[in-house]
Design an enzyme around this catalytic site. Sequence first.
Site, PDB file in Angstrom:
ATOM      1  N   GLU A   1     116.187 -18.968  30.234  1.00 17.06           N
ATOM      2  CA  GLU A   1     115.422 -18.384  29.120  1.00 17.06           C
ATOM      3  C   GLU A   1     113.963 -18.843  29.212  1.00 17.06           C
ATOM      4  O   GLU A   1     113.685 -19.985  29.573  1.00 17.06           O
ATOM      5  CB  GLU A   1     116.092 -18.821  27.801  1.00 17.06           C
ATOM      6  CG  GLU A   1     115.275 -18.732  26.547  1.00 17.06           C
ATOM      7  CD  GLU A   1     114.920 -17.315  26.119  1.00 17.06           C
ATOM      8  OE1 GLU A   1     115.796 -16.445  26.127  1.00 17.06           O
ATOM      9  OE2 GLU A   1     113.731 -17.091  25.791  1.00 17.06           O
TER      10      GLU A   1
ATOM     11  N   GLN B   1     119.788 -12.857  17.248  1.00 15.35           N
ATOM     12  CA  GLN B   1     120.047 -11.435  16.988  1.00 15.35           C
ATOM     13  C   GLN B   1     119.902 -11.150  15.490  1.00 15.35           C
ATOM     14  O   GLN B   1     120.301 -11.977  14.675  1.00 15.35           O
ATOM     15  CB  GLN B   1     121.458 -11.067  17.450  1.00 15.35           C
ATOM     16  CG  GLN B   1     121.683 -11.245  18.940  1.00 15.35           C
ATOM     17  CD  GLN B   1     121.101 -10.128  19.786  1.00 15.35           C
ATOM     18  OE1 GLN B   1     120.612  -9.113  19.273  1.00 15.35           O
ATOM     19  NE2 GLN B   1     121.132 -10.299  21.091  1.00 15.35           N
TER      20      GLN B   1
ATOM     21  N   TYR C   1     118.540 -14.659  30.274  1.00 15.61           N
ATOM     22  CA  TYR C   1     117.859 -14.251  29.034  1.00 15.61           C
ATOM     23  C   TYR C   1     118.726 -14.748  27.871  1.00 15.61           C
ATOM     24  O   TYR C   1     119.163 -13.982  27.017  1.00 15.61           O
ATOM     25  CB  TYR C   1     117.683 -12.733  28.967  1.00 15.61           C
ATOM     26  CG  TYR C   1     117.037 -12.124  30.184  1.00 15.61           C
ATOM     27  CD1 TYR C   1     115.658 -12.000  30.259  1.00 15.61           C
ATOM     28  CD2 TYR C   1     117.801 -11.675  31.261  1.00 15.61           C
ATOM     29  CE1 TYR C   1     115.049 -11.445  31.372  1.00 15.61           C
ATOM     30  CE2 TYR C   1     117.209 -11.125  32.377  1.00 15.61           C
ATOM     31  CZ  TYR C   1     115.831 -11.011  32.434  1.00 15.61           C
ATOM     32  OH  TYR C   1     115.248 -10.453  33.539  1.00 15.61           O
TER      33      TYR C   1
ATOM     34  N   CYS D   1     119.332  -3.619  24.984  1.00 14.23           N
ATOM     35  CA  CYS D   1     118.870  -2.976  23.747  1.00 14.23           C
ATOM     36  C   CYS D   1     117.878  -1.867  24.094  1.00 14.23           C
ATOM     37  O   CYS D   1     117.237  -1.314  23.222  1.00 14.23           O
ATOM     38  CB  CYS D   1     118.253  -3.996  22.796  1.00 14.23           C
ATOM     39  SG  CYS D   1     116.889  -4.908  23.529  1.00 14.23           S
TER      40      CYS D   1
END
Length: 405
Positions: A267, A214, A243, A342
Amino acid sequence: MEKIRKPCPWAKECGGCRYQGIEYSKQLRKKQAGIERLLSGFGNVSRIIGMDDPYHYRNKVHRAFTKDGSGNIISGPYEEGSHWIIDVKHCLIEDEDCQKAAEAVKGLIKEMRVPVYNEKTGHGVIRRCLIRKGLATGEIMAVIVTGGKFAGAREFAKALKERCPRINTIILNLNEKRSSMILGDKEEVLYGLGFIRDRLCGLDFQLTSKSFYQVNPAQTEVIYKKAMEFARLEGGEKVIDAYCGIGTIGLTAAKCLDPSGQVIGIELNRESISCARKNAELNNITNARFITGDAGTIMKEMAAGGERADVIFMDPPRSGASISFMKAAIRMKPSRIVYISCGPESLARNLKFFRENGYEAEKIQPIDNFPFTQHVETVCLLSNRKRKPDSYVKVSLDMEDYYRI
Ligand code: SAH
Protein backbone atom coordinates in the site's frame (compact mmCIF):
# COMPACT_ATOMS: atom_id res chain seq x y z
CA MET A 1 -44.39 -1.58 -6.68
CA GLU A 2 -41.12 -0.45 -5.06
CA LYS A 3 -41.49 2.54 -2.73
CA ILE A 4 -39.09 5.32 -3.59
CA ARG A 5 -38.34 8.18 -1.29
CA LYS A 6 -38.60 11.74 -2.46
CA PRO A 7 -35.39 12.41 -4.40
CA CYS A 8 -32.72 14.61 -2.87
CA PRO A 9 -33.35 18.27 -3.85
CA TRP A 10 -29.60 18.99 -3.93
CA ALA A 11 -28.67 16.02 -6.11
CA LYS A 12 -28.09 18.03 -9.27
CA GLU A 13 -25.61 20.54 -7.83
CA CYS A 14 -23.92 17.98 -5.57
CA GLY A 15 -23.39 15.53 -8.42
CA GLY A 16 -22.67 12.67 -5.99
CA CYS A 17 -25.86 10.76 -6.76
CA ARG A 18 -26.61 10.59 -10.47
CA TYR A 19 -29.31 7.94 -9.91
CA GLN A 20 -31.46 9.94 -7.46
CA GLY A 21 -35.16 9.54 -8.22
CA ILE A 22 -34.64 6.20 -9.98
CA GLU A 23 -36.15 3.09 -8.38
CA TYR A 24 -33.44 0.95 -6.79
CA SER A 25 -34.30 -2.13 -8.87
CA LYS A 26 -33.90 0.01 -12.00
CA GLN A 27 -30.55 1.38 -10.77
CA LEU A 28 -29.35 -2.20 -10.41
CA ARG A 29 -30.54 -3.07 -13.93
CA LYS A 30 -28.69 -0.04 -15.31
CA LYS A 31 -25.48 -1.05 -13.52
CA GLN A 32 -25.84 -4.66 -14.67
CA ALA A 33 -26.26 -3.52 -18.27
CA GLY A 34 -23.24 -1.20 -18.00
CA ILE A 35 -21.01 -3.97 -16.62
CA GLU A 36 -22.22 -6.43 -19.26
CA ARG A 37 -21.52 -3.95 -22.03
CA LEU A 38 -17.94 -3.52 -20.81
CA LEU A 39 -17.07 -6.97 -19.52
CA SER A 40 -19.21 -9.68 -21.14
CA GLY A 41 -16.52 -10.11 -23.81
CA PHE A 42 -14.26 -11.45 -21.05
CA GLY A 43 -16.63 -13.94 -19.44
CA ASN A 44 -20.06 -14.54 -18.02
CA VAL A 45 -21.27 -11.66 -15.84
CA SER A 46 -23.24 -12.82 -12.78
CA ARG A 47 -26.27 -10.95 -11.54
CA ILE A 48 -25.42 -7.84 -9.51
CA ILE A 49 -25.80 -8.12 -5.72
CA GLY A 50 -27.67 -5.07 -4.40
CA MET A 51 -28.55 -3.87 -0.89
CA ASP A 52 -31.76 -4.64 0.98
CA ASP A 53 -31.83 -1.08 2.24
CA PRO A 54 -29.88 1.24 -0.07
CA TYR A 55 -30.22 4.40 2.08
CA HIS A 56 -27.82 6.00 4.58
CA TYR A 57 -25.02 3.52 3.99
CA ARG A 58 -22.15 6.00 3.71
CA ASN A 59 -19.97 5.93 6.83
CA LYS A 60 -18.00 9.05 5.96
CA VAL A 61 -19.40 12.57 5.83
CA HIS A 62 -17.58 15.70 4.73
CA ARG A 63 -18.86 19.24 5.22
CA ALA A 64 -17.19 22.47 4.17
CA PHE A 65 -18.26 25.66 5.95
CA THR A 66 -18.78 29.19 4.67
CA LYS A 67 -21.07 32.18 5.29
CA ASP A 68 -23.76 33.49 2.95
CA GLY A 69 -24.34 37.20 2.23
CA SER A 70 -26.46 37.58 5.40
CA GLY A 71 -23.84 36.00 7.64
CA ASN A 72 -25.60 32.62 8.01
CA ILE A 73 -23.36 29.58 8.12
CA ILE A 74 -23.68 27.32 5.12
CA SER A 75 -22.42 23.75 5.30
CA GLY A 76 -22.26 20.98 2.78
CA PRO A 77 -20.23 19.33 0.06
CA TYR A 78 -18.74 21.26 -2.83
CA GLU A 79 -20.80 21.64 -5.98
CA GLU A 80 -19.56 19.17 -8.58
CA GLY A 81 -16.44 20.51 -10.29
CA SER A 82 -16.32 23.77 -8.29
CA HIS A 83 -15.56 25.22 -4.88
CA TRP A 84 -19.10 26.46 -4.22
CA ILE A 85 -20.53 24.95 -1.06
CA ILE A 86 -24.05 23.56 -1.36
CA ASP A 87 -26.22 24.07 1.72
CA VAL A 88 -27.30 20.43 2.06
CA LYS A 89 -29.71 19.97 4.95
CA HIS A 90 -30.03 16.22 4.72
CA CYS A 91 -28.40 13.52 2.62
CA LEU A 92 -30.11 10.27 1.65
CA ILE A 93 -26.99 8.13 1.42
CA GLU A 94 -24.93 9.35 4.38
CA ASP A 95 -25.17 7.69 7.78
CA GLU A 96 -27.58 9.63 9.99
CA ASP A 97 -25.38 9.65 13.09
CA CYS A 98 -22.55 11.11 11.02
CA GLN A 99 -24.89 13.79 9.72
CA LYS A 100 -26.00 14.63 13.27
CA ALA A 101 -22.37 14.98 14.36
CA ALA A 102 -21.68 17.31 11.41
CA GLU A 103 -24.77 19.36 12.32
CA ALA A 104 -23.50 19.60 15.90
CA VAL A 105 -20.19 21.03 14.62
CA LYS A 106 -22.10 23.59 12.58
CA GLY A 107 -24.33 24.53 15.53
CA LEU A 108 -21.32 25.04 17.82
CA ILE A 109 -19.47 27.18 15.28
CA LYS A 110 -22.45 29.51 15.41
CA GLU A 111 -22.97 29.42 19.18
CA MET A 112 -19.30 29.72 20.09
CA ARG A 113 -18.80 32.37 17.39
CA VAL A 114 -15.83 30.64 15.83
CA PRO A 115 -14.86 32.48 12.63
CA VAL A 116 -15.50 30.39 9.54
CA TYR A 117 -12.54 30.14 7.17
CA ASN A 118 -12.75 32.23 4.02
CA GLU A 119 -11.35 30.35 1.02
CA LYS A 120 -10.63 33.58 -0.86
CA THR A 121 -8.88 35.62 1.80
CA GLY A 122 -7.45 32.77 3.89
CA HIS A 123 -8.86 34.42 7.07
CA GLY A 124 -10.94 32.61 9.66
CA VAL A 125 -10.57 29.33 11.50
CA ILE A 126 -12.87 26.34 10.91
CA ARG A 127 -12.83 25.21 7.34
CA ARG A 128 -14.34 21.73 7.17
CA CYS A 129 -15.28 18.73 9.20
CA LEU A 130 -14.97 15.05 8.46
CA ILE A 131 -17.00 12.48 10.34
CA ARG A 132 -16.35 8.72 10.15
CA LYS A 133 -18.25 5.92 11.83
CA GLY A 134 -17.67 2.22 12.44
CA LEU A 135 -20.90 0.55 11.41
CA ALA A 136 -20.57 -2.49 13.69
CA THR A 137 -19.12 -0.66 16.71
CA GLY A 138 -21.04 2.62 16.38
CA GLU A 139 -17.78 4.48 17.13
CA ILE A 140 -17.60 7.98 15.67
CA MET A 141 -14.61 10.13 14.79
CA ALA A 142 -14.93 13.90 14.25
CA VAL A 143 -12.10 15.70 12.49
CA ILE A 144 -12.22 19.49 12.72
CA VAL A 145 -10.23 20.99 9.87
CA THR A 146 -8.92 24.51 10.37
CA GLY A 147 -7.18 26.91 8.00
CA GLY A 148 -5.07 28.44 10.81
CA LYS A 149 -4.50 28.49 14.56
CA PHE A 150 -7.57 27.61 16.65
CA ALA A 151 -7.01 28.91 20.18
CA GLY A 152 -10.36 27.65 21.50
CA ALA A 153 -9.98 24.13 20.08
CA ARG A 154 -10.10 22.29 23.43
CA GLU A 155 -13.26 24.10 24.61
CA PHE A 156 -14.82 23.44 21.22
CA ALA A 157 -14.04 19.70 21.49
CA LYS A 158 -15.44 19.60 25.04
CA ALA A 159 -18.68 21.23 23.89
CA LEU A 160 -18.89 18.89 20.88
CA LYS A 161 -18.52 15.80 23.07
CA GLU A 162 -21.25 17.11 25.39
CA ARG A 163 -23.58 17.80 22.49
CA CYS A 164 -22.80 14.51 20.75
CA PRO A 165 -21.86 12.00 23.47
CA ARG A 166 -21.57 9.20 20.91
CA ILE A 167 -18.40 10.72 19.46
CA ASN A 168 -15.41 8.60 20.54
CA THR A 169 -12.56 10.73 19.29
CA ILE A 170 -12.06 14.32 18.16
CA ILE A 171 -9.08 15.36 16.05
CA LEU A 172 -7.89 18.83 15.12
CA ASN A 173 -6.43 18.93 11.61
CA LEU A 174 -4.60 21.91 10.19
CA ASN A 175 -4.92 22.43 6.45
CA GLU A 176 -3.50 25.75 5.26
CA LYS A 177 -3.26 24.68 1.63
CA ARG A 178 -5.51 26.24 -0.98
CA SER A 179 -6.38 22.92 -2.55
CA SER A 180 -9.35 20.59 -2.60
CA MET A 181 -7.57 18.07 -0.36
CA ILE A 182 -9.86 17.78 2.66
CA LEU A 183 -7.19 17.12 5.27
CA GLY A 184 -3.80 18.67 5.94
CA ASP A 185 -0.75 16.90 7.39
CA LYS A 186 -0.68 18.27 10.95
CA GLU A 187 -2.99 16.73 13.54
CA GLU A 188 -3.64 16.90 17.25
CA VAL A 189 -5.95 14.56 19.16
CA LEU A 190 -8.33 16.67 21.24
CA TYR A 191 -10.36 13.86 22.69
CA GLY A 192 -10.15 10.05 22.79
CA LEU A 193 -7.56 7.85 21.16
CA GLY A 194 -7.31 9.39 17.67
CA PHE A 195 -8.82 6.38 15.94
CA ILE A 196 -12.06 4.39 15.77
CA ARG A 197 -12.69 0.70 15.23
CA ASP A 198 -15.04 -1.27 13.05
CA ARG A 199 -15.66 -4.98 12.61
CA LEU A 200 -15.71 -6.69 9.23
CA CYS A 201 -15.89 -10.43 8.47
CA GLY A 202 -15.32 -11.25 12.14
CA LEU A 203 -12.16 -9.13 12.50
CA ASP A 204 -11.50 -5.81 14.25
CA PHE A 205 -10.10 -2.92 12.26
CA GLN A 206 -8.71 0.33 13.53
CA LEU A 207 -8.82 3.38 11.27
CA THR A 208 -7.50 6.91 11.54
CA SER A 209 -8.56 10.13 9.82
CA LYS A 210 -6.40 9.64 6.73
CA SER A 211 -6.33 5.89 6.34
CA PHE A 212 -8.42 4.32 3.62
CA TYR A 213 -11.63 2.57 4.57
CA GLN A 214 -14.47 1.42 2.33
CA VAL A 215 -17.48 3.77 2.58
CA ASN A 216 -20.14 1.07 2.64
CA PRO A 217 -19.09 -1.55 5.22
CA ALA A 218 -22.27 -3.66 4.91
CA GLN A 219 -21.61 -4.30 1.21
CA THR A 220 -17.86 -4.48 1.81
CA GLU A 221 -18.46 -7.69 3.75
CA VAL A 222 -20.35 -9.06 0.74
CA ILE A 223 -17.42 -8.10 -1.51
CA TYR A 224 -14.80 -9.67 0.76
CA LYS A 225 -16.82 -12.88 1.18
CA LYS A 226 -17.08 -13.17 -2.59
CA ALA A 227 -13.35 -12.47 -2.93
CA MET A 228 -12.55 -15.25 -0.41
CA GLU A 229 -14.92 -17.65 -2.17
CA PHE A 230 -13.11 -16.96 -5.46
CA ALA A 231 -9.68 -17.35 -3.84
CA ARG A 232 -10.46 -20.91 -2.60
CA LEU A 233 -7.68 -20.72 0.01
CA GLU A 234 -6.68 -24.08 1.43
CA GLY A 235 -4.26 -23.04 4.17
CA GLY A 236 -0.65 -23.04 3.09
CA GLU A 237 -0.75 -20.43 0.35
CA LYS A 238 1.40 -17.37 -0.15
CA VAL A 239 -1.06 -14.55 -0.68
CA ILE A 240 -0.51 -10.97 -1.85
CA ASP A 241 -2.97 -8.21 -0.94
CA ALA A 242 -2.03 -5.43 -3.32
CA TYR A 243 -3.46 -1.92 -2.72
CA CYS A 244 -4.30 -3.21 0.77
CA GLY A 245 -5.47 -0.04 2.58
CA ILE A 246 -5.67 -0.90 6.30
CA GLY A 247 -5.18 -4.59 5.53
CA THR A 248 -8.83 -5.64 5.51
CA ILE A 249 -8.64 -8.13 2.60
CA GLY A 250 -5.24 -9.58 3.51
CA LEU A 251 -6.16 -10.11 7.16
CA THR A 252 -9.49 -11.68 6.18
CA ALA A 253 -7.47 -14.03 3.95
CA ALA A 254 -4.94 -14.68 6.75
CA LYS A 255 -7.79 -16.00 8.87
CA CYS A 256 -8.33 -18.75 6.26
CA LEU A 257 -4.63 -19.76 6.29
CA ASP A 258 -2.70 -22.06 8.58
CA PRO A 259 0.68 -21.04 10.06
CA SER A 260 2.51 -22.23 6.92
CA GLY A 261 0.58 -19.73 4.82
CA GLN A 262 1.51 -16.06 4.61
CA VAL A 263 0.12 -12.72 3.52
CA ILE A 264 2.02 -9.74 2.13
CA GLY A 265 0.09 -6.46 1.93
CA ILE A 266 1.30 -3.57 -0.26
CA GLU A 267 0.00 0.00 0.00
CA LEU A 268 1.19 3.50 -0.87
CA ASN A 269 -0.35 5.38 2.07
CA ARG A 270 1.83 5.26 5.21
CA GLU A 271 -1.00 5.89 7.61
CA SER A 272 -3.00 2.99 6.14
CA ILE A 273 0.03 0.70 6.44
CA SER A 274 0.56 1.58 10.07
CA CYS A 275 -3.15 0.80 10.70
CA ALA A 276 -2.72 -2.50 8.79
CA ARG A 277 0.15 -3.51 11.10
CA LYS A 278 -1.89 -2.56 14.17
CA ASN A 279 -4.84 -4.49 12.77
CA ALA A 280 -2.75 -7.64 12.40
CA GLU A 281 -1.75 -7.30 16.07
CA LEU A 282 -5.30 -6.54 17.15
CA ASN A 283 -6.49 -9.80 15.61
CA ASN A 284 -3.46 -11.86 16.74
CA ILE A 285 -2.45 -12.50 13.14
CA THR A 286 1.27 -13.20 12.94
CA ASN A 287 1.66 -14.42 9.35
CA ALA A 288 0.88 -11.12 7.62
CA ARG A 289 3.40 -8.38 6.84
CA PHE A 290 2.87 -5.03 5.17
CA ILE A 291 5.07 -3.03 2.82
CA THR A 292 4.75 0.69 2.08
CA GLY A 293 5.25 1.74 -1.53
CA ASP A 294 3.92 1.76 -5.06
CA ALA A 295 2.39 -1.66 -5.71
CA GLY A 296 3.92 -1.79 -9.22
CA THR A 297 7.44 -1.03 -7.97
CA ILE A 298 7.30 -3.42 -5.01
CA MET A 299 5.83 -6.24 -7.08
CA LYS A 300 8.45 -5.71 -9.78
CA GLU A 301 11.21 -6.00 -7.18
CA MET A 302 9.64 -9.09 -5.68
CA ALA A 303 9.21 -10.75 -9.08
CA ALA A 304 12.78 -9.85 -10.05
CA GLY A 305 13.96 -11.52 -6.84
CA GLY A 306 12.20 -14.71 -7.93
CA GLU A 307 9.32 -14.47 -5.47
CA ARG A 308 6.18 -16.43 -6.31
CA ALA A 309 2.61 -16.07 -5.09
CA ASP A 310 -0.25 -18.56 -5.05
CA VAL A 311 -3.08 -16.05 -4.91
CA ILE A 312 -2.98 -12.32 -5.60
CA PHE A 313 -5.78 -10.06 -4.44
CA MET A 314 -5.65 -6.69 -6.16
CA ASP A 315 -7.93 -3.76 -5.32
CA PRO A 316 -6.51 -0.74 -7.16
CA PRO A 317 -8.00 2.76 -7.27
CA ARG A 318 -10.52 3.65 -9.98
CA SER A 319 -7.79 4.20 -12.57
CA GLY A 320 -6.79 0.50 -12.36
CA ALA A 321 -3.42 -1.20 -12.08
CA SER A 322 -0.24 -0.17 -13.88
CA ILE A 323 1.35 -2.29 -16.57
CA SER A 324 4.40 -2.86 -14.40
CA PHE A 325 2.14 -4.16 -11.64
CA MET A 326 0.35 -6.59 -13.96
CA LYS A 327 3.57 -7.83 -15.54
CA ALA A 328 5.09 -8.48 -12.14
CA ALA A 329 1.88 -10.20 -10.97
CA ILE A 330 2.05 -12.54 -13.98
CA ARG A 331 5.75 -13.25 -13.40
CA MET A 332 4.88 -14.42 -9.88
CA LYS A 333 2.77 -17.17 -11.50
CA PRO A 334 -0.24 -17.15 -9.19
CA SER A 335 -2.84 -19.80 -9.91
CA ARG A 336 -5.56 -17.25 -9.17
CA ILE A 337 -5.85 -13.47 -9.23
CA VAL A 338 -8.86 -11.97 -7.47
CA TYR A 339 -9.38 -8.50 -8.90
CA ILE A 340 -11.64 -6.17 -6.92
CA SER A 341 -12.42 -3.12 -8.97
CA CYS A 342 -14.36 0.10 -8.48
CA GLY A 343 -13.63 1.21 -12.07
CA PRO A 344 -15.20 -1.04 -14.73
CA GLU A 345 -13.48 0.80 -17.62
CA SER A 346 -10.00 0.29 -16.20
CA LEU A 347 -10.98 -3.25 -15.23
CA ALA A 348 -11.85 -3.97 -18.89
CA ARG A 349 -8.45 -2.60 -20.02
CA ASN A 350 -6.62 -4.61 -17.37
CA LEU A 351 -8.59 -7.80 -18.19
CA LYS A 352 -7.51 -7.43 -21.81
CA PHE A 353 -3.88 -7.30 -20.73
CA PHE A 354 -4.27 -10.27 -18.43
CA ARG A 355 -6.02 -12.28 -21.14
CA GLU A 356 -3.23 -11.57 -23.63
CA ASN A 357 -0.85 -12.93 -21.03
CA GLY A 358 -2.60 -16.15 -20.11
CA TYR A 359 -5.06 -15.13 -17.37
CA GLU A 360 -8.75 -15.51 -18.21
CA ALA A 361 -11.72 -14.10 -16.30
CA GLU A 362 -13.49 -17.14 -14.90
CA LYS A 363 -16.05 -15.28 -12.81
CA ILE A 364 -17.30 -11.70 -12.89
CA GLN A 365 -19.50 -10.57 -10.00
CA PRO A 366 -20.81 -6.99 -9.85
CA ILE A 367 -21.75 -5.76 -6.36
CA ASP A 368 -23.54 -2.49 -5.66
CA ASN A 369 -21.35 -0.74 -3.13
CA PHE A 370 -22.59 2.75 -4.00
CA PRO A 371 -26.42 2.92 -4.37
CA PHE A 372 -27.80 6.10 -6.02
CA THR A 373 -24.44 6.83 -7.62
CA GLN A 374 -23.34 5.57 -11.02
CA HIS A 375 -20.47 3.61 -9.44
CA VAL A 376 -20.26 -0.13 -9.04
CA GLU A 377 -17.77 -2.61 -7.64
CA THR A 378 -16.81 -5.80 -9.47
CA VAL A 379 -15.08 -8.88 -8.08
CA CYS A 380 -13.40 -10.88 -10.78
CA LEU A 381 -11.65 -14.24 -10.62
CA LEU A 382 -8.79 -14.71 -13.07
CA SER A 383 -7.19 -18.10 -13.52
CA ASN A 384 -4.23 -19.03 -15.60
CA ARG A 385 -4.86 -21.07 -18.70
CA LYS A 386 -3.20 -24.47 -18.63
CA ARG A 387 0.08 -23.55 -20.25
CA LYS A 388 3.71 -24.30 -19.67
CA PRO A 389 4.63 -21.99 -16.78
CA ASP A 390 7.34 -20.11 -18.64
CA SER A 391 5.20 -19.14 -21.60
CA TYR A 392 2.88 -16.94 -19.47
CA VAL A 393 4.88 -13.80 -19.94
CA LYS A 394 4.89 -12.91 -23.58
CA VAL A 395 5.74 -9.27 -23.07
CA SER A 396 9.29 -8.16 -22.61
CA LEU A 397 9.93 -5.93 -19.62
CA ASP A 398 10.72 -2.85 -21.66
CA MET A 399 7.48 -2.86 -23.65
CA GLU A 400 5.63 -0.59 -21.22
CA ASP A 401 4.68 1.94 -23.88
CA TYR A 402 3.21 -0.60 -26.23
CA TYR A 403 0.71 -1.64 -23.60
CA ARG A 404 0.23 1.76 -22.01
CA ILE A 405 -3.41 2.14 -20.92
N1 SAH B 1 -8.13 -3.04 -0.34
C1 SAH B 1 -8.44 -1.91 0.49
C2 SAH B 1 -8.18 -0.57 -0.19
C3 SAH B 1 -8.68 -0.40 -1.58
S1 SAH B 1 -8.72 1.24 -2.19
C4 SAH B 1 -9.85 -2.01 1.02
O1 SAH B 1 -10.64 -2.84 0.58
O2 SAH B 1 -10.20 -1.25 1.92
C5 SAH B 1 -7.22 1.40 -3.06
C6 SAH B 1 -6.02 1.60 -2.18
O3 SAH B 1 -4.89 1.68 -3.07
C7 SAH B 1 -5.99 2.87 -1.36
O4 SAH B 1 -5.73 2.53 -0.02
C8 SAH B 1 -4.83 3.70 -1.94
O5 SAH B 1 -4.12 4.44 -0.96
C9 SAH B 1 -3.97 2.62 -2.54
N2 SAH B 1 -3.10 3.00 -3.66
C10 SAH B 1 -3.33 3.91 -4.63
N3 SAH B 1 -2.33 3.91 -5.53
C11 SAH B 1 -1.43 2.96 -5.13
C12 SAH B 1 -0.19 2.50 -5.65
N4 SAH B 1 0.32 3.00 -6.75
N5 SAH B 1 0.44 1.53 -4.98
C13 SAH B 1 -0.07 1.00 -3.83
N6 SAH B 1 -1.25 1.41 -3.30
C14 SAH B 1 -1.92 2.38 -3.93
